[in-house]
Design a protein around this motif. Structure first.
Motif, PDB file in Angstrom:
ATOM      1  N   ALA A 131       6.892  76.962   9.488  1.00 33.03           N
ATOM      2  CA  ALA A 131       6.870  78.294  10.089  1.00 33.03           C
ATOM      3  C   ALA A 131       7.673  79.264   9.233  1.00 33.03           C
ATOM      4  CB  ALA A 131       7.438  78.255  11.492  1.00 33.03           C
ATOM      5  N   CYS A 153       2.298  79.870  10.192  1.00 30.94           N
ATOM      6  CA  CYS A 153       2.544  78.431  10.256  1.00 30.94           C
ATOM      7  C   CYS A 153       1.589  77.764   9.287  1.00 30.94           C
ATOM      8  CB  CYS A 153       2.343  77.906  11.667  1.00 30.94           C
ATOM      9  SG  CYS A 153       2.529  76.111  11.833  1.00 30.94           S
ATOM     10  N   CYS A 179       6.109  76.464  15.609  1.00 30.91           N
ATOM     11  CA  CYS A 179       4.687  76.164  15.720  1.00 30.91           C
ATOM     12  C   CYS A 179       4.537  74.663  15.950  1.00 30.91           C
ATOM     13  CB  CYS A 179       3.906  76.616  14.495  1.00 30.91           C
ATOM     14  SG  CYS A 179       4.386  75.843  12.943  1.00 30.91           S
TER      15      CYS A 179
END
Length: 121
Positions: free
Chosen positions: A4, A20, A94
């Motif tokens: 991320a 991400c 993420c």
């Protein structure tokens, strides 16, 4: 395998786009989610998207302000955050799940390292 990026410090009302990037395996068939965790609070789901991009989920607190999207050709998932508020301040993560259920945190099996988002008032 999930990286991320894109966090930072922004004033209230501003925008940020989180990315991400996935690597090491193919996540194109996975549902992807963005979660956040503020100090002293549990990690909560913010938004999620299924493998095709045709199904999305947003927490009520971000509806109309955040947009999740994915580019499977680039192995990347995005979270566009507009009209940011101080209460959006958190570490954003993420995550990926092989299931089509988007909202169950326990079903996400791969997690990135998190990126800090700080919104000043």
């Amino acid at each position: 395998q999930l990286q991320a990026s894109g966090g930072g410090l922004v004033q209230a009302g501003g925008s940020l786009r989180l990315s991400c990037a996935t690597s090491g395996r193919t996540f194109n068939s996975y549902s992807m989610g963005w979660f956040r965790q503020a100090p002293g609070k549990e990690r909560e789901i913010v938004a999620a998207i299924n493998w095709s991009g045709l199904s999305t989920y947003y927490a009520d607190s971000v509806k109309g302000r955040f947009t999740i999207s994915r580019d499977n050709a680039k192995n990347t998932v995005y979270l566009q955050m507009n009209s940011l508020k101080p209460e959006d301040t958190a570490v954003y993560y993420c995550a990926a799940t092989p299931y089509s259920v988007l909202t169950t945190k326990g079903l996400y099996t791969y997690w990135g390292q998190g990126t800090q988002v700080t919104v000043s008032s």
